[in-house]
Design a protein around this motif. Sequence first.
Motif, PDB file in Angstrom:
ATOM      1  N   GLN A 236       0.827  -1.208   0.000  1.00 41.13           N
ATOM      2  CA  GLN A 236       0.000   0.000   0.000  1.00 41.13           C
ATOM      3  C   GLN A 236       0.864   1.262   0.000  1.00 41.13           C
ATOM      4  O   GLN A 236       0.607   2.196  -0.767  1.00 41.13           O
ATOM      5  CB  GLN A 236      -0.933  -0.002   1.212  1.00 41.13           C
ATOM      6  CG  GLN A 236      -1.853   1.215   1.270  1.00 41.13           C
ATOM      7  CD  GLN A 236      -2.813   1.166   2.441  1.00 41.13           C
ATOM      8  OE1 GLN A 236      -2.920   0.150   3.131  1.00 41.13           O
ATOM      9  NE2 GLN A 236      -3.507   2.270   2.694  1.00 41.13           N
ATOM     10  N   SER A 237       1.890   1.290   0.833  1.00 42.39           N
ATOM     11  CA  SER A 237       2.778   2.456   0.894  1.00 42.39           C
ATOM     12  C   SER A 237       3.501   2.654  -0.428  1.00 42.39           C
ATOM     13  O   SER A 237       3.642   3.785  -0.924  1.00 42.39           O
ATOM     14  CB  SER A 237       3.787   2.286   2.031  1.00 42.39           C
ATOM     15  OG  SER A 237       3.142   2.241   3.278  1.00 42.39           O
ATOM     16  N   ALA A 241       3.061   5.952  -2.905  1.00 46.80           N
ATOM     17  CA  ALA A 241       4.224   6.775  -3.247  1.00 46.80           C
ATOM     18  C   ALA A 241       4.486   6.764  -4.747  1.00 46.80           C
ATOM     19  O   ALA A 241       4.838   7.794  -5.338  1.00 46.80           O
ATOM     20  CB  ALA A 241       5.450   6.272  -2.489  1.00 46.80           C
ATOM     21  N   TYR A 242       4.314   5.618  -5.379  1.00 49.72           N
ATOM     22  CA  TYR A 242       4.546   5.506  -6.827  1.00 49.72           C
ATOM     23  C   TYR A 242       3.571   6.415  -7.580  1.00 49.72           C
ATOM     24  O   TYR A 242       3.969   7.161  -8.500  1.00 49.72           O
ATOM     25  CB  TYR A 242       4.365   4.043  -7.262  1.00 49.72           C
ATOM     26  CG  TYR A 242       5.173   3.646  -8.475  1.00 49.72           C
ATOM     27  CD1 TYR A 242       4.981   4.260  -9.715  1.00 49.72           C
ATOM     28  CD2 TYR A 242       6.125   2.640  -8.397  1.00 49.72           C
ATOM     29  CE1 TYR A 242       5.713   3.884 -10.837  1.00 49.72           C
ATOM     30  CE2 TYR A 242       6.879   2.269  -9.510  1.00 49.72           C
ATOM     31  CZ  TYR A 242       6.660   2.885 -10.725  1.00 49.72           C
ATOM     32  OH  TYR A 242       7.403   2.511 -11.825  1.00 49.72           O
ATOM     33  N   THR A 243       2.309   6.344  -7.179  1.00 51.01           N
ATOM     34  CA  THR A 243       1.302   7.166  -7.846  1.00 51.01           C
ATOM     35  C   THR A 243       1.579   8.651  -7.653  1.00 51.01           C
ATOM     36  O   THR A 243       1.427   9.459  -8.578  1.00 51.01           O
ATOM     37  CB  THR A 243      -0.094   6.810  -7.308  1.00 51.01           C
ATOM     38  OG1 THR A 243      -0.356   5.420  -7.540  1.00 51.01           O
ATOM     39  CG2 THR A 243      -1.165   7.642  -7.983  1.00 51.01           C
ATOM     40  N   THR A 244       2.003   9.017  -6.464  1.00 49.94           N
ATOM     41  CA  THR A 244       2.281  10.424  -6.173  1.00 49.94           C
ATOM     42  C   THR A 244       3.457  10.946  -6.985  1.00 49.94           C
ATOM     43  O   THR A 244       3.413  12.062  -7.532  1.00 49.94           O
ATOM     44  CB  THR A 244       2.574  10.606  -4.674  1.00 49.94           C
ATOM     45  OG1 THR A 244       1.434  10.212  -3.924  1.00 49.94           O
ATOM     46  CG2 THR A 244       2.925  12.052  -4.364  1.00 49.94           C
ATOM     47  N   ARG A 245       4.498  10.160  -7.111  1.00 51.74           N
ATOM     48  CA  ARG A 245       5.750  10.645  -7.695  1.00 51.74           C
ATOM     49  C   ARG A 245       5.898  10.375  -9.183  1.00 51.74           C
ATOM     50  O   ARG A 245       6.622  11.105  -9.873  1.00 51.74           O
ATOM     51  CB  ARG A 245       6.932  10.022  -6.944  1.00 51.74           C
ATOM     52  CG  ARG A 245       6.972  10.432  -5.478  1.00 51.74           C
ATOM     53  CD  ARG A 245       8.104   9.786  -4.720  1.00 51.74           C
ATOM     54  NE  ARG A 245       9.414  10.166  -5.231  1.00 51.74           N
ATOM     55  CZ  ARG A 245      10.565   9.794  -4.683  1.00 51.74           C
ATOM     56  NH1 ARG A 245      10.557   9.016  -3.602  1.00 51.74           N
ATOM     57  NH2 ARG A 245      11.716  10.176  -5.196  1.00 51.74           N
ATOM     58  N   SER A 254       4.833   5.494 -14.709  1.00 53.01           N
ATOM     59  CA  SER A 254       5.928   5.193 -15.622  1.00 53.01           C
ATOM     60  C   SER A 254       6.915   4.194 -15.029  1.00 53.01           C
ATOM     61  O   SER A 254       7.040   4.062 -13.815  1.00 53.01           O
ATOM     62  CB  SER A 254       6.682   6.477 -15.984  1.00 53.01           C
ATOM     63  OG  SER A 254       7.284   7.028 -14.815  1.00 53.01           O
ATOM     64  N   LEU A 255       7.607   3.498 -15.922  1.00 54.61           N
ATOM     65  CA  LEU A 255       8.754   2.664 -15.566  1.00 54.61           C
ATOM     66  C   LEU A 255       9.818   2.899 -16.622  1.00 54.61           C
ATOM     67  O   LEU A 255       9.554   2.771 -17.819  1.00 54.61           O
ATOM     68  CB  LEU A 255       8.387   1.184 -15.515  1.00 54.61           C
ATOM     69  CG  LEU A 255       9.543   0.231 -15.182  1.00 54.61           C
ATOM     70  CD1 LEU A 255      10.028   0.460 -13.741  1.00 54.61           C
ATOM     71  CD2 LEU A 255       9.128  -1.221 -15.378  1.00 54.61           C
ATOM     72  N   THR A 256      11.024   3.252 -16.188  1.00 58.29           N
ATOM     73  CA  THR A 256      12.084   3.659 -17.097  1.00 58.29           C
ATOM     74  C   THR A 256      13.084   2.531 -17.340  1.00 58.29           C
ATOM     75  O   THR A 256      13.555   1.903 -16.399  1.00 58.29           O
ATOM     76  CB  THR A 256      12.843   4.874 -16.525  1.00 58.29           C
ATOM     77  OG1 THR A 256      11.913   5.940 -16.321  1.00 58.29           O
ATOM     78  CG2 THR A 256      13.954   5.331 -17.465  1.00 58.29           C
ATOM     79  N   TYR A 257      13.381   2.310 -18.614  1.00 55.08           N
ATOM     80  CA  TYR A 257      14.481   1.434 -19.019  1.00 55.08           C
ATOM     81  C   TYR A 257      15.577   2.301 -19.651  1.00 55.08           C
ATOM     82  O   TYR A 257      15.289   3.289 -20.316  1.00 55.08           O
ATOM     83  CB  TYR A 257      14.020   0.384 -20.026  1.00 55.08           C
ATOM     84  CG  TYR A 257      13.251  -0.775 -19.423  1.00 55.08           C
ATOM     85  CD1 TYR A 257      13.899  -1.926 -18.996  1.00 55.08           C
ATOM     86  CD2 TYR A 257      11.865  -0.721 -19.299  1.00 55.08           C
ATOM     87  CE1 TYR A 257      13.198  -2.996 -18.457  1.00 55.08           C
ATOM     88  CE2 TYR A 257      11.150  -1.777 -18.759  1.00 55.08           C
ATOM     89  CZ  TYR A 257      11.824  -2.917 -18.342  1.00 55.08           C
ATOM     90  OH  TYR A 257      11.120  -3.968 -17.807  1.00 55.08           O
ATOM     91  N   HIS A 258      16.828   1.904 -19.462  1.00 53.76           N
ATOM     92  CA  HIS A 258      17.972   2.683 -19.941  1.00 53.76           C
ATOM     93  C   HIS A 258      18.962   1.753 -20.651  1.00 53.76           C
ATOM     94  O   HIS A 258      20.007   1.397 -20.101  1.00 53.76           O
ATOM     95  CB  HIS A 258      18.633   3.384 -18.742  1.00 53.76           C
ATOM     96  CG  HIS A 258      19.821   4.230 -19.093  1.00 53.76           C
ATOM     97  ND1 HIS A 258      20.595   4.845 -18.126  1.00 53.76           N
ATOM     98  CD2 HIS A 258      20.389   4.557 -20.276  1.00 53.76           C
ATOM     99  CE1 HIS A 258      21.577   5.509 -18.712  1.00 53.76           C
ATOM    100  NE2 HIS A 258      21.487   5.333 -20.014  1.00 53.76           N
ATOM    101  N   PRO A 259      18.624   1.327 -21.879  1.00 55.82           N
ATOM    102  CA  PRO A 259      19.518   0.410 -22.596  1.00 55.82           C
ATOM    103  C   PRO A 259      20.809   1.087 -23.051  1.00 55.82           C
ATOM    104  O   PRO A 259      20.809   2.258 -23.446  1.00 55.82           O
ATOM    105  CB  PRO A 259      18.691  -0.027 -23.815  1.00 55.82           C
ATOM    106  CG  PRO A 259      17.290   0.400 -23.523  1.00 55.82           C
ATOM    107  CD  PRO A 259      17.394   1.587 -22.627  1.00 55.82           C
ATOM    108  N   ILE A 260      21.892   0.319 -22.994  1.00 55.54           N
ATOM    109  CA  ILE A 260      23.191   0.721 -23.536  1.00 55.54           C
ATOM    110  C   ILE A 260      23.623  -0.348 -24.536  1.00 55.54           C
ATOM    111  O   ILE A 260      23.484  -1.549 -24.271  1.00 55.54           O
ATOM    112  CB  ILE A 260      24.247   0.847 -22.423  1.00 55.54           C
ATOM    113  CG1 ILE A 260      23.912   2.005 -21.488  1.00 55.54           C
ATOM    114  CG2 ILE A 260      25.653   1.032 -23.010  1.00 55.54           C
ATOM    115  CD1 ILE A 260      24.848   2.111 -20.281  1.00 55.54           C
TER     116      ILE A 260
END
Length: 269
Positions: A236-237, A241-245, A254-260
Motif C-alpha cells: 500500500q505504501s 508513493a509511486y502514484t504520487t511521484r 511510468s517505468l524507465t528502461y535505460h539500454p546501452i
Amino acid sequence: MTDIPTRSIDKELVAKRFSYSRSTYDREASVQRQVAEKMMRLLTDALLSAGIPRPQLPTHFRHIVELGCGTGSYSRILLNTLQPETLLLNDLCRDMEECVGELCTTRVSFLPGDAEALDFPAETDLITSCSTLQWFNDPGAFLTRCHQVLMADGLLAFSTFGTTNMHEIRQLTGHGLEYLSIEELQALLSPGFDVLHAEEEVVTLSFPTPQAVLKHLKQTGVTGTEKRMWTRSRLQSFCEAYTTRFSDAAGNVSLTYHPIYIVARKKTE
C-alpha cells in the motif's frame, strides 16, 4: 583501467526468478525484445562500416557465443541473420534449455551456468549478449576473459542497462542493481578493445497502476535480487508513493528502461 568495485549478486536467486518467469517473459519483455532487434542492427551496421559486403554477412562469423540467452529471442535473430557454423548458447538458468531446445542441433548447443565462471571456446569470432551484463559481479574481469578467447579482430557486441534503469523502483524501495554508465563500460573495454559503436537511450513504459508495474517486473524475472516480502502495508505504501511521484496527467505511472549498446573489436597486438 577504471576501478569498478565488484558486487555480490545472489545468482541462485536470479536463476530462480528467471526460471519462474520463462513462460511469461516473451509476452512481457517488450523492451528487451526491441533491444535484441536493435543490437543486431547495430552489429550489422558495424560490419558494413568495416567493409564487409552485405552478401557476406551470413558467413562472416564461424563461431559465436551468446551469453544469457534466456528464452532465445536474440538467439533466433543471431541464428537466422548470421548463420554461424556453431552457436553456443549459455544461460545462468538451466531451465532455459527447454525454451531454446528446438534450436539445438549439431551446430547449436546449450551450456548452463554462470558466464563469469565458465570456460568458453577459444578462437570464437563473436561473443554477444543482450540485457545480461548488469547481472555480473565483476564486469571488468569478464571483459578481460572475453578478450582472451576471441580470435584476432573478433567482436564483442552486447547490450546492458545504464544508471537510470528502473530508477522509480530504486527511489521507492532503496533496492536495485548497481548499473555502470556508458563511460565506465568504455573505460573497462579500452585496454583490450576498440569500441566501434556505443550508444544509450531511455525507454519509458506506461502502466495503469503500480501493481501492474510489479506484475510486469515479476513476469520478466527482473526482480531477481529483491528478497523482501511484499506485505499488505508495504504494498500500500509503495503504490501510494509511486502514484504520487511517477504518475502522468492521465493517471498512468511510468517505468524507465535505460539500454546501452556497445560493439567492440579486439585490439591486435
